[in-house]
Design a protein around this motif. Structure first.
Motif, PDB file in Angstrom:
ATOM      1  N   GLY A  66       2.495 119.275 -14.780  1.00  0.00           N
ATOM      2  CA  GLY A  66       1.794 120.725 -15.492  1.00  0.00           C
ATOM      3  C   GLY A  66       1.713 120.748 -15.949  1.00  0.00           C
ATOM      4  O   GLY A  66       1.482 122.376 -17.210  1.00  0.00           O
ATOM      5  N   THR A  67       2.506 120.126 -17.389  1.00  0.00           N
ATOM      6  CA  THR A  67       1.834 119.700 -18.733  1.00  0.00           C
ATOM      7  C   THR A  67       0.878 120.274 -19.714  1.00  0.00           C
ATOM      8  O   THR A  67       0.319 121.287 -20.278  1.00  0.00           O
ATOM      9  N   GLY A  68      -0.090 119.427 -18.384  1.00  0.00           N
ATOM     10  CA  GLY A  68      -1.261 119.455 -19.021  1.00  0.00           C
ATOM     11  C   GLY A  68      -1.979 119.958 -17.874  1.00  0.00           C
ATOM     12  O   GLY A  68      -1.607 120.246 -16.709  1.00  0.00           O
ATOM     13  N   SER A  69      -3.792 120.013 -17.467  1.00  0.00           N
ATOM     14  CA  SER A  69      -4.532 120.685 -16.384  1.00  0.00           C
ATOM     15  C   SER A  69      -4.261 119.868 -15.834  1.00  0.00           C
ATOM     16  O   SER A  69      -4.350 118.127 -15.550  1.00  0.00           O
ATOM     17  N   PHE A  70      -4.462 120.250 -14.324  1.00  0.00           N
ATOM     18  CA  PHE A  70      -4.578 118.959 -13.160  1.00  0.00           C
ATOM     19  C   PHE A  70      -6.013 118.327 -13.366  1.00  0.00           C
ATOM     20  O   PHE A  70      -5.897 117.332 -13.361  1.00  0.00           O
ATOM     21  N   LYS A  71      -7.103 118.787 -13.838  1.00  0.00           N
ATOM     22  CA  LYS A  71      -8.476 118.124 -14.067  1.00  0.00           C
ATOM     23  C   LYS A  71      -7.299 117.122 -14.564  1.00  0.00           C
ATOM     24  O   LYS A  71      -8.395 116.108 -14.120  1.00  0.00           O
ATOM     25  N   SER A  72      -7.081 117.355 -15.972  1.00  0.00           N
ATOM     26  CA  SER A  72      -7.076 115.827 -16.740  1.00  0.00           C
ATOM     27  C   SER A  72      -5.877 114.336 -15.939  1.00  0.00           C
ATOM     28  O   SER A  72      -6.586 114.043 -16.828  1.00  0.00           O
ATOM     29  N   TRP A  73      -5.381 115.538 -15.504  1.00  0.00           N
ATOM     30  CA  TRP A  73      -4.929 114.801 -14.499  1.00  0.00           C
ATOM     31  C   TRP A  73      -4.950 114.044 -13.526  1.00  0.00           C
ATOM     32  O   TRP A  73      -5.117 112.101 -13.729  1.00  0.00           O
ATOM     33  N   LEU A  74      -6.303 114.726 -12.802  1.00  0.00           N
ATOM     34  CA  LEU A  74      -7.033 113.013 -11.538  1.00  0.00           C
ATOM     35  C   LEU A  74      -7.638 113.660 -12.659  1.00  0.00           C
ATOM     36  O   LEU A  74      -7.901 111.932 -11.564  1.00  0.00           O
ATOM     37  N   CYS A  75      -8.607 113.450 -13.508  1.00  0.00           N
ATOM     38  CA  CYS A  75      -9.346 112.182 -14.213  1.00  0.00           C
ATOM     39  C   CYS A  75      -8.471 110.857 -14.599  1.00  0.00           C
ATOM     40  O   CYS A  75      -9.393 109.493 -14.735  1.00  0.00           O
ATOM     41  N   SER A  76      -7.323 111.333 -15.093  1.00  0.00           N
ATOM     42  CA  SER A  76      -6.935 110.052 -15.398  1.00  0.00           C
ATOM     43  C   SER A  76      -6.678 109.098 -13.974  1.00  0.00           C
ATOM     44  O   SER A  76      -6.524 107.880 -14.837  1.00  0.00           O
ATOM     45  N   ILE A  77      -5.940 109.435 -13.276  1.00  0.00           N
ATOM     46  CA  ILE A  77      -6.141 108.315 -11.556  1.00  0.00           C
ATOM     47  C   ILE A  77      -6.956 108.443 -11.888  1.00  0.00           C
ATOM     48  O   ILE A  77      -7.312 106.336 -11.695  1.00  0.00           O
ATOM     49  N   ALA A  78      -8.377 108.780 -11.337  1.00  0.00           N
ATOM     50  CA  ALA A  78      -9.478 108.205 -11.428  1.00  0.00           C
ATOM     51  C   ALA A  78      -9.527 106.823 -12.780  1.00  0.00           C
ATOM     52  O   ALA A  78     -10.384 106.245 -11.839  1.00  0.00           O
ATOM     53  N   TYR A  79      -9.497 107.219 -13.387  1.00  0.00           N
ATOM     54  CA  TYR A  79     -10.199 106.399 -14.014  1.00  0.00           C
ATOM     55  C   TYR A  79      -9.306 104.963 -13.784  1.00  0.00           C
ATOM     56  O   TYR A  79      -9.528 104.198 -14.288  1.00  0.00           O
ATOM     57  N   THR A  80      -7.623 105.500 -14.388  1.00  0.00           N
ATOM     58  CA  THR A  80      -7.095 104.308 -13.329  1.00  0.00           C
ATOM     59  C   THR A  80      -7.276 103.281 -12.440  1.00  0.00           C
ATOM     60  O   THR A  80      -7.664 101.930 -11.977  1.00  0.00           O
ATOM     61  N   GLN A  81      -8.125 103.828 -11.327  1.00  0.00           N
ATOM     62  CA  GLN A  81      -8.441 103.221  -9.855  1.00  0.00           C
ATOM     63  C   GLN A  81      -9.927 102.286 -10.704  1.00  0.00           C
ATOM     64  O   GLN A  81     -10.234 101.644  -9.828  1.00  0.00           O
ATOM     65  N   PHE A  82     -10.632 103.169 -11.620  1.00  0.00           N
ATOM     66  CA  PHE A  82     -11.503 102.547 -12.044  1.00  0.00           C
ATOM     67  C   PHE A  82     -11.718 100.541 -12.656  1.00  0.00           C
ATOM     68  O   PHE A  82     -12.058 100.389 -12.282  1.00  0.00           O
ATOM     69  N   LEU A  83     -10.803 101.779 -12.946  1.00  0.00           N
ATOM     70  CA  LEU A  83      -9.881  99.870 -14.111  1.00  0.00           C
ATOM     71  C   LEU A  83      -9.670  99.195 -13.363  1.00  0.00           C
ATOM     72  O   LEU A  83      -9.940  97.819 -12.970  1.00  0.00           O
ATOM     73  N   MET A  84      -8.832  98.943 -12.326  1.00  0.00           N
ATOM     74  CA  MET A  84      -7.707  98.692 -11.209  1.00  0.00           C
ATOM     75  C   MET A  84      -9.841  97.573 -10.866  1.00  0.00           C
ATOM     76  O   MET A  84      -9.087  97.072 -10.030  1.00  0.00           O
ATOM     77  N   SER A  85     -10.026  98.518 -10.185  1.00  0.00           N
ATOM     78  CA  SER A  85     -11.408  98.218  -9.411  1.00  0.00           C
ATOM     79  C   SER A  85     -12.232  97.064 -10.502  1.00  0.00           C
ATOM     80  O   SER A  85     -12.888  96.071  -9.851  1.00  0.00           O
TER      81      SER A  85
END
Lengths: 180, 113
Positions: A66-85
């Motif tokens: 909860g230090t940053g926004s949930f939206k940014s946290w979610l986008c970070s995870i999505a970016y990691t998924q994109f990189l892994m893929s």
């Protein structure tokens, strides 16, 4: 009254309530799918990655501080998924190259508001520039958040955003000259 | 932060417009329903394939264990010689196999739940 993202996140952490998480998915799916679609330029692949990203987010939701926004946290995870893929599926790259070529061969650019033109403009950027621009303009991340999400130095992110933005500005200026 | 000028506003608007078709109620609900359904039904096929591969690996390793354990020196005198019959290579290999299969049996149901 509608619960905030933070309240819903706390509920999911405490009870693993799928319905509460479903509401978070419903709120943010457009952003995540749009971001992944702009990054990988393949609608079906973007949707699959978005689904994986949400499932991953559910699994590690307790790590959201909860230090940053949930939206940014979610986008970070999505970016990691994109990189892994992207790393895993080299064959996909070839398909994307073909898709890129198809877009370039089709009709001339129209008004900037057109989604196809945005995709065509983004296709003129280098991958790092496209990622930085999408994270900052589509997800609304700050440069620091984008740097944290991508693991790039802050200065590099700033450079990519500025260069990408300048290229897009030139692309749309050219497009408007062609239309008028 | 991004620069705040007219082009920035247009760029942000273009990105917002690009996600509009995904923001409709039906589309959002459909996608959310798909994700929640997936949360309730984890990827069993993947877990079963991994479990199968793990079991096969254990079985293959088990067939090799007997020759490895055949080199173990079993004490012929003293207290340990009383349990020497338990330290035969076949018994040790069977024990190791039972342990491996037991672990697979413990882990798989948890992953499938």
């Amino acid at each position: 009254m509608k619960a905030s993202d933070e309240e819903l996140t706390a509920l999911v952490v405490a009870t693993k309530n799928p319905a509460a998480f479903g509401e978070l998915v419903r709120r943010h799916q457009g952003l995540v799918r749009g971001m992944l679609n702009r990054m990988c330029r393949n609608h079906a692949l973007a949707d699959d990655l978005a689904q994986d990203a949400f499932i991953r987010a559910y699994e590690k939701i307790s790590s959201f501080k909860g230090t940053g926004s949930f939206k940014s946290w979610l986008c970070s995870i999505a970016y990691t998924q994109f990189l892994m893929s992207a790393r895993k599926r080299k064959a996909t790259e070839r398909v994307l190259e073909k898709y890129k070529a198809d877009v370039e061969e089709s009709e001339a650019p129209r008004d900037m508001g057109n989604v196809v033109d945005l995709d065509r403009g983004l296709a003129t950027l280098k991958e790092e520039e496209r990622i930085a621009v999408v994270l900052c303009y589509s997800c609304g991340m700050s440069h620091s958040e984008a740097a944290e999400a991508t693991g790039m130095p802050l200065g590099t992110v700033k450079s990519h955003v500025n260069r990408g933005r300048a290229k897009l500005q030139a692309f749309f200026a050219d497009a408007e000259v062609m239309v008028s | 932060m991004t620069m705040d000028d007219a082009f920035d506003a247009r760029l942000k608007a273009a990105f917002a417009q690009a996600v509009e078709p995904l923001e409709t109620e039906t589309e959002a609900d459909r996608f959310a329903h798909r994700v929640v359904k997936q949360l309730a039904n984890p990827d069993r096929k993947r877990v079963l394939i991994l479990g199968g591969a793990g079991s096969t690996g254990s079985a293959i390793a088990g067939t090799q264990l007997e020759s490895v354990l055949g080199q173990v020196q079993i004490p012929a005198e003293g207290l340990l010689s009383n349990v020497g019959f338990l330290m035969g290579p076949e018994v040790l290999a069977a024990g190791a196999m039972a342990l491996a299969v037991g672990m697979v049996a413990m882990v798989l149901p948890r992953r499938l739940a």
